[in-house]
Design an enzyme around this catalytic site. Structure first.
Site, PDB file in Angstrom:
ATOM      1  N   ASN A 143       0.965  -1.231  -0.084  1.00 43.86           N
ATOM      2  CA  ASN A 143      -0.193   0.430  -0.203  1.00 43.86           C
ATOM      3  C   ASN A 143       0.815   1.276   0.104  1.00 43.86           C
ATOM      4  O   ASN A 143       2.079   1.082   1.358  1.00 43.86           O
ATOM      5  CB  ASN A 143      -0.772  -0.074   1.144  1.00 43.86           C
ATOM      6  CG  ASN A 143      -1.964   1.091   1.915  1.00 43.86           C
ATOM      7  OD1 ASN A 143      -1.833   2.434   1.196  1.00 43.86           O
ATOM      8  ND2 ASN A 143      -3.131   0.694   1.425  1.00 43.86           N
ATOM      9  N   HIS A 161       1.239   6.722   1.449  1.00 42.60           N
ATOM     10  CA  HIS A 161       2.175   7.385   2.232  1.00 42.60           C
ATOM     11  C   HIS A 161       3.012   8.121   1.825  1.00 42.60           C
ATOM     12  O   HIS A 161       3.393   8.558   2.735  1.00 42.60           O
ATOM     13  CB  HIS A 161       2.266   6.810   3.993  1.00 42.60           C
ATOM     14  CG  HIS A 161       0.933   6.227   4.927  1.00 42.60           C
ATOM     15  ND1 HIS A 161      -0.060   7.206   4.750  1.00 42.60           N
ATOM     16  CD2 HIS A 161       0.273   4.753   4.986  1.00 42.60           C
ATOM     17  CE1 HIS A 161      -1.195   7.161   5.290  1.00 42.60           C
ATOM     18  NE2 HIS A 161      -1.526   5.287   5.439  1.00 42.60           N
ATOM     19  N   HIS A 220      -5.728   3.632  -1.570  1.00 44.92           N
ATOM     20  CA  HIS A 220      -6.658   4.116  -1.047  1.00 44.92           C
ATOM     21  C   HIS A 220      -7.175   6.033  -1.780  1.00 44.92           C
ATOM     22  O   HIS A 220      -6.520   6.507  -0.758  1.00 44.92           O
ATOM     23  CB  HIS A 220      -6.957   3.635   0.223  1.00 44.92           C
ATOM     24  CG  HIS A 220      -7.666   4.054   1.104  1.00 44.92           C
ATOM     25  ND1 HIS A 220      -7.939   4.013   2.841  1.00 44.92           N
ATOM     26  CD2 HIS A 220      -9.300   4.155   1.295  1.00 44.92           C
ATOM     27  CE1 HIS A 220      -9.509   4.078   2.938  1.00 44.92           C
ATOM     28  NE2 HIS A 220      -9.949   4.951   1.761  1.00 44.92           N
ATOM     29  N   ARG A 246      -9.297   7.892  -0.567  1.00 48.44           N
ATOM     30  CA  ARG A 246     -10.143   8.374   0.100  1.00 48.44           C
ATOM     31  C   ARG A 246     -11.187   9.692  -1.087  1.00 48.44           C
ATOM     32  O   ARG A 246     -10.715  10.381  -1.002  1.00 48.44           O
ATOM     33  CB  ARG A 246      -9.251   9.090   1.115  1.00 48.44           C
ATOM     34  CG  ARG A 246      -8.995   7.965   1.997  1.00 48.44           C
ATOM     35  CD  ARG A 246      -7.652   8.462   3.294  1.00 48.44           C
ATOM     36  NE  ARG A 246      -8.498   7.674   4.211  1.00 48.44           N
ATOM     37  CZ  ARG A 246      -8.587   7.156   5.380  1.00 48.44           C
ATOM     38  NH1 ARG A 246      -9.876   7.514   5.260  1.00 48.44           N
ATOM     39  NH2 ARG A 246      -7.723   6.112   6.260  1.00 48.44           N
ATOM     40  N   ARG A 283      -6.901  12.861   0.602  1.00 53.36           N
ATOM     41  CA  ARG A 283      -5.879  12.687   1.811  1.00 53.36           C
ATOM     42  C   ARG A 283      -4.115  12.750   1.401  1.00 53.36           C
ATOM     43  O   ARG A 283      -3.190  13.608   1.678  1.00 53.36           O
ATOM     44  CB  ARG A 283      -5.831  12.994   3.500  1.00 53.36           C
ATOM     45  CG  ARG A 283      -6.029  11.987   3.907  1.00 53.36           C
ATOM     46  CD  ARG A 283      -6.189  10.890   5.416  1.00 53.36           C
ATOM     47  NE  ARG A 283      -7.553  11.007   5.774  1.00 53.36           N
ATOM     48  CZ  ARG A 283      -7.411  10.897   6.464  1.00 53.36           C
ATOM     49  NH1 ARG A 283      -7.069  10.043   7.794  1.00 53.36           N
ATOM     50  NH2 ARG A 283      -9.512  11.271   6.852  1.00 53.36           N
ATOM     51  N   GLU A 329      -8.642   1.293  -2.993  1.00 53.20           N
ATOM     52  CA  GLU A 329      -9.381   1.171  -2.067  1.00 53.20           C
ATOM     53  C   GLU A 329     -10.244   1.776  -2.109  1.00 53.20           C
ATOM     54  O   GLU A 329      -9.719   3.491  -2.039  1.00 53.20           O
ATOM     55  CB  GLU A 329      -8.924   0.401  -0.153  1.00 53.20           C
ATOM     56  CG  GLU A 329      -7.545  -0.130   0.149  1.00 53.20           C
ATOM     57  CD  GLU A 329      -6.642  -0.500   0.684  1.00 53.20           C
ATOM     58  OE1 GLU A 329      -7.009   0.625   1.696  1.00 53.20           O
ATOM     59  OE2 GLU A 329      -7.074  -1.524   1.472  1.00 53.20           O
ATOM     60  N   THR A 386      -8.225   3.804   8.901  1.00 53.76           N
ATOM     61  CA  THR A 386      -9.174   3.242   8.869  1.00 53.76           C
ATOM     62  C   THR A 386      -9.672   2.567  10.464  1.00 53.76           C
ATOM     63  O   THR A 386      -8.969   2.161  11.172  1.00 53.76           O
ATOM     64  CB  THR A 386      -8.882   1.504   7.724  1.00 53.76           C
ATOM     65  OG1 THR A 386      -9.263   2.438   6.591  1.00 53.76           O
ATOM     66  CG2 THR A 386     -10.434   0.882   8.396  1.00 53.76           C
ATOM     67  N   GLU A 415     -10.907  -9.019   3.206  1.00 56.70           N
ATOM     68  CA  GLU A 415     -10.135  -8.714   3.481  1.00 56.70           C
ATOM     69  C   GLU A 415      -9.999  -8.408   4.609  1.00 56.70           C
ATOM     70  O   GLU A 415     -10.744  -7.592   5.141  1.00 56.70           O
ATOM     71  CB  GLU A 415      -9.687  -7.886   2.604  1.00 56.70           C
ATOM     72  CG  GLU A 415      -7.857  -6.614   4.031  1.00 56.70           C
ATOM     73  CD  GLU A 415      -7.251  -5.523   2.777  1.00 56.70           C
ATOM     74  OE1 GLU A 415      -7.407  -5.825   1.642  1.00 56.70           O
ATOM     75  OE2 GLU A 415      -6.505  -5.236   3.718  1.00 56.70           O
ATOM     76  N   HIS A 444      -3.978  -4.542   7.541  1.00 55.42           N
ATOM     77  CA  HIS A 444      -3.799  -3.285   8.277  1.00 55.42           C
ATOM     78  C   HIS A 444      -3.285  -4.168   9.448  1.00 55.42           C
ATOM     79  O   HIS A 444      -3.712  -4.182  10.533  1.00 55.42           O
ATOM     80  CB  HIS A 444      -5.753  -2.697   8.626  1.00 55.42           C
ATOM     81  CG  HIS A 444      -5.657  -1.362   9.459  1.00 55.42           C
ATOM     82  ND1 HIS A 444      -5.916  -0.243   8.674  1.00 55.42           N
ATOM     83  CD2 HIS A 444      -5.702  -1.249  10.656  1.00 55.42           C
ATOM     84  CE1 HIS A 444      -5.638   0.751   9.653  1.00 55.42           C
ATOM     85  NE2 HIS A 444      -5.418   0.170  10.596  1.00 55.42           N
TER      86      HIS A 444
HETATM   87  C1  LIG Z   1      -8.536  -0.146   4.995  1.00 55.83           C
HETATM   88  C2  LIG Z   1      -6.976  -0.419   5.579  1.00 55.83           C
HETATM   89  O1  LIG Z   1      -7.187  -0.850   6.664  1.00 55.83           O
HETATM   90  C3  LIG Z   1      -5.684  -0.078   5.121  1.00 55.83           C
HETATM   91  O2  LIG Z   1      -5.124   0.218   2.972  1.00 55.83           O
HETATM   92  C4  LIG Z   1      -6.475   2.090   4.482  1.00 55.83           C
HETATM   93  O3  LIG Z   1      -5.184   2.685   3.239  1.00 55.83           O
HETATM   94  C5  LIG Z   1      -5.517   2.876   5.664  1.00 55.83           C
HETATM   95  O4  LIG Z   1      -5.930   3.895   5.427  1.00 55.83           O
HETATM   96  P1  LIG Z   1      -4.819   5.082   5.549  1.00 55.83           P
HETATM   97  O5  LIG Z   1      -4.002   4.498   4.640  1.00 55.83           O
HETATM   98  O6  LIG Z   1      -5.401   6.328   4.591  1.00 55.83           O
HETATM   99  O7  LIG Z   1      -4.191   5.373   7.145  1.00 55.83           O
HETATM  100  N1  LIG Z   2      -5.524  -2.621   3.908  1.00 54.80           N
HETATM  101  C1  LIG Z   2      -4.705  -2.430   4.821  1.00 54.80           C
HETATM  102  C2  LIG Z   2      -3.374  -1.987   3.814  1.00 54.80           C
HETATM  103  O1  LIG Z   2      -3.544  -1.564   2.373  1.00 54.80           O
HETATM  104  C3  LIG Z   2      -2.259  -1.385   4.800  1.00 54.80           C
HETATM  105  O2  LIG Z   2      -2.713  -1.243   5.584  1.00 54.80           O
HETATM  106  P1  LIG Z   2      -1.543  -0.566   6.827  1.00 54.80           P
HETATM  107  O3  LIG Z   2      -0.646  -1.740   6.087  1.00 54.80           O
HETATM  108  O4  LIG Z   2      -1.078   0.560   6.072  1.00 54.80           O
HETATM  109  O5  LIG Z   2      -2.175  -0.311   8.207  1.00 54.80           O
END
Ligand SMILES: CC(=O)[C@@H](O)[C@H](O)COP(=O)(O)O
Ligand SMILES: NCC(=O)COP(=O)(O)O
Length: 255
Positions: free
Chosen positions: A18, A21, A54, A56, A60, A81, A112, A162, A202
């Protein structure tokens, strides 16, 4: 080319990186760097099996521009996402990621906070699942490892779930962690028995990922914040490689 990677069951547990960030750092100055698109290339070169973003509602971090370009550049698979809203459904139908994951979203949340309440909104989510899967886009539902939620996901015909690993990640004692790990194992087995395919994510880190990875039955772990936290110190390619190693219990995770 949209890979139909999810038509075959993957024998090996894969890693979805993911990259949200990376975009958080860019948006801190509302500028153009670091570019999540470049991060995705490096993550894939380092062994990422998929890229997760994600988009959003408050934008953000990940921007619409990022998702559009990633659709053209990601060579593994792209997991989008998104909240279960008409805006996001329209974007998904236009951009056509390899799969989408419906996640709960509140503007004021830091990240989340829990799983999607599928059981409490079957009709609304069922329509979205049918629309997206009817358009050839597999859907995953981000839910807590609870039987009513897993049952509801299966009833809606979602191809994937998931499992939210947040309760496991936030457990503060070994007994609590063991209890949450057992819930993830039971949830995985119950989901497989319903014909669902299972991902998880997560809050997973270099230090807590291996017991989850060892459960079996899951296909992909989506991990972001911990990888990006290490990447700012040691570089993204090394951070991805070390997470892949940590998933199989190799290498000493170094903080
Ligand atoms: C669904 C999840 O747990 C994450 O993939 C999500 O992207 C969290 O949001 P942030 O990336 O904004 O922290
Ligand atoms: N769905 C979880 C994800 O994509 C990443 O979550 P995290 O490792 O950033 O908490």
């Amino acid at each position: 080319m949209h890979k139909t990677i999810y038509k075959r069951r993957l024998a090996v547990l894969t890693l979805g990186v993911n990259i949200d960030h990376v975009a958080t750092l860019r948006q801190a100055r509302r500028t153009v760097e670091p570019d999540p698109v470049a991060a995705a290339v490096l993550a894939e070169l380092a062994g990422a099996d998929g890229i997760t973003v994600h988009l959003r509602e408050d934008r953000r971090h990940i921007q619409d521009r990022d998702v559009r370009i990633l659709r053209q550049t990601v060579r593994t698979h792209l997991n989008l996402e998104m909240a279960a809203t008409p805006e996001m459904v329209a974007i998904a139908l236009e951009i056509r990621p390899d799969y989408i994951t419906l996640v709960p979203e509140r503007r004021e949340e830091v990240t989340t906070e829990g799983g999607l309440d599928v059981a409490g909104q079957r009709d609304r989510l069922g329509t979205i699942v049918a629309t997206l899967q009817g358009a050839g886009i597999p859907v995953s539902l981000f839910i807590d490892p609870d039987v009513p939620q897993i049952t509801a996901a299966a009833d809606l015909g979602s191809q994937f779930i998931e499992l939210h690993t947040g309760r496991y990640a936030e457990a503060t004692t070994p007994p609590a962690q063991a209890q949450e790990l057992a819930a993830l194992a039971a949830g995985t087995n119950f989901a497989l028995a319903q014909g669902l395919r299972v991902n998880a994510g997560h809050g997973l880190t270099y230090w807590n990922v291996q017991p989850v990875a060892a459960l079996g039955g899951m296909e992909e772990l989506n991990i972001g914040h911990s990888i990006m936290s290490r990447a700012v110190l040691v570089g993204l390619e090394r951070a991805v490689r070390e997470m892949k190693a940590a998933m199989v219990g190799l290498g000493e995770p170094r903080g």
